[in-house]
Design a protein around this motif. Structure first.
Motif, PDB file in Angstrom:
ATOM      1  N   PRO A  42      -1.665  -7.111  16.367  1.00  0.00           N
ATOM      2  CA  PRO A  42      -1.137  -5.898  16.989  1.00  0.00           C
ATOM      3  C   PRO A  42      -1.322  -4.671  16.091  1.00  0.00           C
ATOM      4  O   PRO A  42      -1.380  -4.787  14.864  1.00  0.00           O
ATOM      5  CB  PRO A  42       0.346  -6.197  17.202  1.00  0.00           C
ATOM      6  N   ALA A  43      -1.381  -3.505  16.736  1.00  0.00           N
ATOM      7  CA  ALA A  43      -1.703  -2.259  16.016  1.00  0.00           C
ATOM      8  C   ALA A  43      -0.743  -1.996  14.859  1.00  0.00           C
ATOM      9  O   ALA A  43      -1.155  -1.506  13.799  1.00  0.00           O
ATOM     10  CB  ALA A  43      -1.687  -1.094  17.002  1.00  0.00           C
ATOM     11  N   SER A  44       0.531  -2.332  15.014  1.00  0.00           N
ATOM     12  CA  SER A  44       1.517  -2.030  13.962  1.00  0.00           C
ATOM     13  C   SER A  44       1.239  -2.792  12.665  1.00  0.00           C
ATOM     14  O   SER A  44       1.753  -2.429  11.607  1.00  0.00           O
ATOM     15  CB  SER A  44       2.930  -2.390  14.424  1.00  0.00           C
ATOM     16  N   PHE A  45       0.461  -3.878  12.773  1.00  0.00           N
ATOM     17  CA  PHE A  45       0.190  -4.697  11.584  1.00  0.00           C
ATOM     18  C   PHE A  45      -1.191  -4.431  10.993  1.00  0.00           C
ATOM     19  O   PHE A  45      -1.600  -5.105  10.042  1.00  0.00           O
ATOM     20  CB  PHE A  45       0.349  -6.187  11.929  1.00  0.00           C
ATOM     21  N   ASP A  46      -1.888  -3.456  11.569  1.00  0.00           N
ATOM     22  CA  ASP A  46      -3.211  -3.108  11.037  1.00  0.00           C
ATOM     23  C   ASP A  46      -3.064  -2.654   9.576  1.00  0.00           C
ATOM     24  O   ASP A  46      -2.258  -1.771   9.289  1.00  0.00           O
ATOM     25  CB  ASP A  46      -3.808  -1.976  11.890  1.00  0.00           C
ATOM     26  N   GLY A  47      -3.781  -3.286   8.689  1.00  0.00           N
ATOM     27  CA  GLY A  47      -3.698  -2.927   7.265  1.00  0.00           C
ATOM     28  C   GLY A  47      -2.648  -3.703   6.481  1.00  0.00           C
ATOM     29  O   GLY A  47      -2.474  -3.465   5.274  1.00  0.00           O
ATOM     30  N   GLY A 160       8.226  -2.332  14.825  1.00  0.00           N
ATOM     31  CA  GLY A 160       8.303  -1.545  16.066  1.00  0.00           C
ATOM     32  C   GLY A 160       8.350  -2.469  17.262  1.00  0.00           C
ATOM     33  O   GLY A 160       9.192  -3.362  17.339  1.00  0.00           O
ATOM     34  N   GLU A 161       7.406  -2.272  18.169  1.00  0.00           N
ATOM     35  CA  GLU A 161       7.365  -3.083  19.398  1.00  0.00           C
ATOM     36  C   GLU A 161       6.582  -4.381  19.175  1.00  0.00           C
ATOM     37  O   GLU A 161       6.533  -5.223  20.057  1.00  0.00           O
ATOM     38  CB  GLU A 161       6.636  -2.304  20.501  1.00  0.00           C
TER      39      GLU A 161
END
Ligand SMILES: [Fe+2]
Length: 295
Positions: A42-47, A160-161
């Motif tokens: 998911p985008a929030s965990f990118d990096g 986040g989500e």
């Protein structure tokens, strides 16, 4: 010097150099880095920076593990994962968790920590007659420093989500016997971790022999150790020997993929029984997760 003396002197010098190199390597770790990309992340965990340690076997890299702790500090990870065998439980070993405790003490309350068992932790859990009080003491240690112990269990990490999951799975003693890979019984992973759901899923799986099975189950990232990089590494040939007495096994150290699953095998941080490391520095593994956009 006659010929016989010359041969003896040469052999002694070569052996001395071999053991001196090994002794130096055993106390000087490196940071090995990987980047793993997935559409499932998911985008929030990118990096996200995952620091993975395994197979310390109660080694001390510098006084109170200060050299290893410095490597971890400098990597500035978001989470710290332990892939098992941070301790040693052999017939001749005393109960000593100090190497692990030095690391836990350094990062407790600062970085979330998750721990999966290796064969040595499984041994003290199942062989209570041989290792009385070891497992309760080990569990207390993890609890004291706020480590989440994943014993055939799963936890969610939420940002986040978004959610990812992390599991630790125990293998039976049979899986660690010397010689060829022992097959897992049908449904072994699902029985312990349940069915895979839709979240990106990291599994702490000490043995590196079961990538195929984890790929079939649906794991996204499998983190392993156990093989100590193959003890001695030869250019072009890889690791010579695993603790299960397999020779030139391809899963000794590195990154492997099968289907959507990626497996990273750490070369570990210590030794036991055969206390040698040649061209095989102990390693802390830093994995930077990246979101791969679907086409
Ligand atoms: Fe192991």
């Amino acid at each position: 010097m006659d010929r016989y003396t010359g041969i003896l002197t040469g052999a002694f010098t070569a052996l001395s150099a071999f053991f001196l190199c090994s002794e130096y390597e055993k106390k000087h770790a490196v940071l090995r880095t990987y980047r793993v990309e997935s559409e499932a992340l998911p985008a929030s965990f990118d990096g996200l920076k995952v620091l993975f340690l395994s197979d310390l076997h109660n080694n001390h890299l510098g006084r109170k593990n200060e050299r290893l702790i410095r490597i971890i500090e400098d990597a500035r990870p978001d989470i710290l994962l332990f892939g098992g065998d941070m301790i040693t439980a052999k017939a001749w070993s005393k109960r000593d968790f100090s190497g692990l405790e030095e690391i836990l003490r350094a990062f407790a309350g600062r970085i979330p920590m998750y721990y999966g068992n290796g064969n040595h932790e499984s041994r003290i859990r199942t062989e209570r007659d041989s290792y009385p009080d070891w497992y309760p003491a080990f569990k207390r240690l993890l609890k004291t420093y706020g480590v989440r112990h994943l014993m055939n269990s799963t936890e969610k990490i939420v940002r986040g989500e978004d959610t990812i999951r992390i599991s630790g799975i125990d293998f039976t003693a049979k899986c660690y016997l010397a010689g060829a890979k022992r097959p897992l019984e049908k449904g072994y992973i699902e029985k312990r971790l349940g069915p895979k759901d839709g979240d990106y899923h990291i599994v702490l799986a000490h043995s590196p022999l079961y990538l195929h099975e984890f790929s079939e189950w649906g794991a996204d990232l499998v983190l392993c150790g156990h093989f100590h990089g193959g003890t001695i590494r030869l250019p072009g040939l890889g690791g010579v020997m695993t603790p299960q007495f397999q020779f030139f096994n391809k899963y000794c150290k590195g990154m492997y993929t099968e289907g959507p699953a990626t497996q990273i095998t750490s070369g570990g941080l210590g030794t036991h029984s055969i206390n040698i490391r040649i061209m095989n520095r102990p390693e802390a593994v830093l994995i930077r997760l990246g979101r791969k956009e679907s086409l």
